[in-house]
Design a protein around this motif. Structure first.
Motif, PDB file in Angstrom:
ATOM      1  N   ASN A  34       0.965  -8.747  28.814  1.00  0.00           N
ATOM      2  CA  ASN A  34      -0.347  -9.770  28.646  1.00  0.00           C
ATOM      3  C   ASN A  34      -0.832 -10.208  30.034  1.00  0.00           C
ATOM      4  O   ASN A  34      -1.189 -11.499  30.126  1.00  0.00           O
ATOM      5  CB  ASN A  34       0.078 -11.076  27.647  1.00  0.00           C
ATOM      6  CG  ASN A  34       0.412 -10.339  26.307  1.00  0.00           C
ATOM      7  OD1 ASN A  34      -0.102  -9.475  25.706  1.00  0.00           O
ATOM      8  ND2 ASN A  34       1.323 -10.869  25.673  1.00  0.00           N
ATOM      9  N   GLU A  48       2.122  -7.264  21.293  1.00  0.00           N
ATOM     10  CA  GLU A  48       1.943  -7.514  22.773  1.00  0.00           C
ATOM     11  C   GLU A  48       1.245  -6.333  23.566  1.00  0.00           C
ATOM     12  O   GLU A  48       1.292  -5.149  23.126  1.00  0.00           O
ATOM     13  CB  GLU A  48       3.302  -7.694  23.489  1.00  0.00           C
ATOM     14  CG  GLU A  48       4.042  -8.959  22.959  1.00  0.00           C
ATOM     15  CD  GLU A  48       5.116  -9.469  23.880  1.00  0.00           C
ATOM     16  OE1 GLU A  48       4.847 -10.497  24.557  1.00  0.00           O
ATOM     17  OE2 GLU A  48       6.163  -8.870  23.516  1.00  0.00           O
ATOM     18  N   ILE A  49       0.557  -6.625  24.566  1.00  0.00           N
ATOM     19  CA  ILE A  49      -0.088  -5.711  25.210  1.00  0.00           C
ATOM     20  C   ILE A  49       0.684  -5.559  26.585  1.00  0.00           C
ATOM     21  O   ILE A  49       0.950  -6.339  27.374  1.00  0.00           O
ATOM     22  CB  ILE A  49      -1.732  -6.324  25.649  1.00  0.00           C
ATOM     23  CG1 ILE A  49      -2.464  -6.667  24.436  1.00  0.00           C
ATOM     24  CG2 ILE A  49      -2.489  -5.382  26.618  1.00  0.00           C
ATOM     25  CD1 ILE A  49      -2.784  -5.690  23.674  1.00  0.00           C
ATOM     26  N   GLU A  51       0.598  -3.541  30.305  1.00  0.00           N
ATOM     27  CA  GLU A  51      -0.152  -2.757  31.332  1.00  0.00           C
ATOM     28  C   GLU A  51       0.557  -2.119  32.177  1.00  0.00           C
ATOM     29  O   GLU A  51       1.650  -2.654  32.845  1.00  0.00           O
ATOM     30  CB  GLU A  51      -0.995  -3.799  32.137  1.00  0.00           C
ATOM     31  CG  GLU A  51      -2.177  -4.619  31.478  1.00  0.00           C
ATOM     32  CD  GLU A  51      -2.671  -5.994  32.209  1.00  0.00           C
ATOM     33  OE1 GLU A  51      -2.853  -5.659  33.414  1.00  0.00           O
ATOM     34  OE2 GLU A  51      -2.971  -6.815  31.404  1.00  0.00           O
ATOM     35  N   GLN A  60      -3.115   0.774  29.279  1.00  0.00           N
ATOM     36  CA  GLN A  60      -2.870  -0.245  28.603  1.00  0.00           C
ATOM     37  C   GLN A  60      -2.538   0.163  27.132  1.00  0.00           C
ATOM     38  O   GLN A  60      -3.058   1.101  26.638  1.00  0.00           O
ATOM     39  CB  GLN A  60      -3.975  -1.326  28.327  1.00  0.00           C
ATOM     40  CG  GLN A  60      -4.499  -1.865  29.789  1.00  0.00           C
ATOM     41  CD  GLN A  60      -5.580  -2.868  29.683  1.00  0.00           C
ATOM     42  OE1 GLN A  60      -6.330  -2.928  28.504  1.00  0.00           O
ATOM     43  NE2 GLN A  60      -5.979  -3.423  30.663  1.00  0.00           N
ATOM     44  N   LYS A  62      -0.855  -1.173  23.154  1.00  0.00           N
ATOM     45  CA  LYS A  62      -0.440  -2.174  22.605  1.00  0.00           C
ATOM     46  C   LYS A  62       0.810  -1.859  21.503  1.00  0.00           C
ATOM     47  O   LYS A  62       0.668  -0.771  21.135  1.00  0.00           O
ATOM     48  CB  LYS A  62      -1.524  -2.591  21.273  1.00  0.00           C
ATOM     49  CG  LYS A  62      -1.385  -3.668  20.179  1.00  0.00           C
ATOM     50  CD  LYS A  62      -2.575  -4.076  19.564  1.00  0.00           C
ATOM     51  CE  LYS A  62      -2.209  -5.244  18.539  1.00  0.00           C
ATOM     52  NZ  LYS A  62      -3.342  -5.687  17.850  1.00  0.00           N
ATOM     53  N   TYR A  80       2.834   2.955  19.542  1.00  0.00           N
ATOM     54  CA  TYR A  80       1.957   2.233  20.252  1.00  0.00           C
ATOM     55  C   TYR A  80       0.511   2.699  20.016  1.00  0.00           C
ATOM     56  O   TYR A  80       0.130   3.732  19.442  1.00  0.00           O
ATOM     57  CB  TYR A  80       2.251   2.395  21.773  1.00  0.00           C
ATOM     58  CG  TYR A  80       2.196   3.725  22.369  1.00  0.00           C
ATOM     59  CD1 TYR A  80       1.047   4.395  22.917  1.00  0.00           C
ATOM     60  CD2 TYR A  80       3.464   4.307  22.361  1.00  0.00           C
ATOM     61  CE1 TYR A  80       1.238   5.627  23.296  1.00  0.00           C
ATOM     62  CE2 TYR A  80       3.507   5.685  22.894  1.00  0.00           C
ATOM     63  CZ  TYR A  80       2.302   6.415  23.342  1.00  0.00           C
ATOM     64  OH  TYR A  80       2.336   7.378  23.851  1.00  0.00           O
ATOM     65  N   ILE A  83      -4.912   1.611  24.312  1.00  0.00           N
ATOM     66  CA  ILE A  83      -6.165   0.874  24.543  1.00  0.00           C
ATOM     67  C   ILE A  83      -6.661   0.683  25.863  1.00  0.00           C
ATOM     68  O   ILE A  83      -7.522  -0.069  26.237  1.00  0.00           O
ATOM     69  CB  ILE A  83      -6.017  -0.539  23.879  1.00  0.00           C
ATOM     70  CG1 ILE A  83      -4.893  -1.386  24.540  1.00  0.00           C
ATOM     71  CG2 ILE A  83      -5.654  -0.721  22.556  1.00  0.00           C
ATOM     72  CD1 ILE A  83      -4.818  -2.815  24.474  1.00  0.00           C
TER      73      ILE A  83
END
Length: 137
Positions: A34, A48-49, A51, A60, A62, A80, A83
Motif C-alpha cells: 500500500n 492488500e496491494i 508494489e 503491482q 493485489k 494474486y 494490477i
C-alpha cells in the motif's frame, strides 16, 4: 489462515526462486505494501496491494489468496491479481519479447577457448550498450 509473512508469500506464489531472494528484496526496499516499505516479517492479508520492483520493472499485485506452501505456477497465478499499469506491462513485454534463445555452436567445434570467450563477451557487451543507448533516445 488470515495472515502470512510477505517474504514467504512472494516465494509461495513464485515471484522469487527462493525465500532468501524474496527476503533480500523486501529488506532492500524493493517491496512496498500500500505504498509503504515494510520489513520481511510484515504479515500481509487478502486485499492488500503489493508494489514489487524487480529487474528494473515496477509490478503491482493485489493479494487474493494466502498460501502456506509453495505451489505450482498454474495455481500460484490464481492467488494474486496483476494490477500493473498498462505502460509498465508494455515496457516489460517490449523487453521480454524478441529475446533470442541461447547461443548456438557448430557441432564438433568444442568448447570456446579463453580468447573465444573474451571475444564473445566483448561482442555481447558492445551490442547491449548500443541497444541500451538507442532505448534512451
Amino acid at each position: 489462515m488470515d495472515k502470512i509473512r510477505i517474504d514467504k508469500w512472494l516465494w509461495t506464489v513464485r515471484m522469487f526462486k527462493s525465500r532468501t531472494l524474496a527476503n533480500d528484496a523486501v529488506k532492500g526496499g524493493r517491496v512496498k505494501i500500500n505504498g509503504v516499505s515494510v520489513k520481511a516479517s510484515y504479515n500481509i492479508s487478502r486485499g492488500e496491494i503489493i508494489e514489487l520492483k524487480k529487474n528494473g520493472f515496477n509490478f503491482q499485485f493485489k493479494v487474493l489468496e494466502l498460501l502456506k506452501n509453495r505451489v505450482a505456477a498454474p495455481i500460484a497465478i490464481t492467488c494474486y491479481d496483476n494490477i500493473t499499469p498498462e505502460a509498465e506491462l508494455n515496457k516489460y513485454n517490449d523487453w521480454f519479447v524478441g529475446k533470442s534463445g541461447s547461443e548456438f555452436r557448430d557441432r564438433g567445434t568444442g568448447r570456446p577457448t579463453k580468447k573465444d570467450r573474451r571475444e564473445i563477451d566483448g561482442f555481447k557487451d558492445d551490442w547491449f550498450d548500443v541497444e541500451f543507448e538507442e532505448g534512451m533516445e
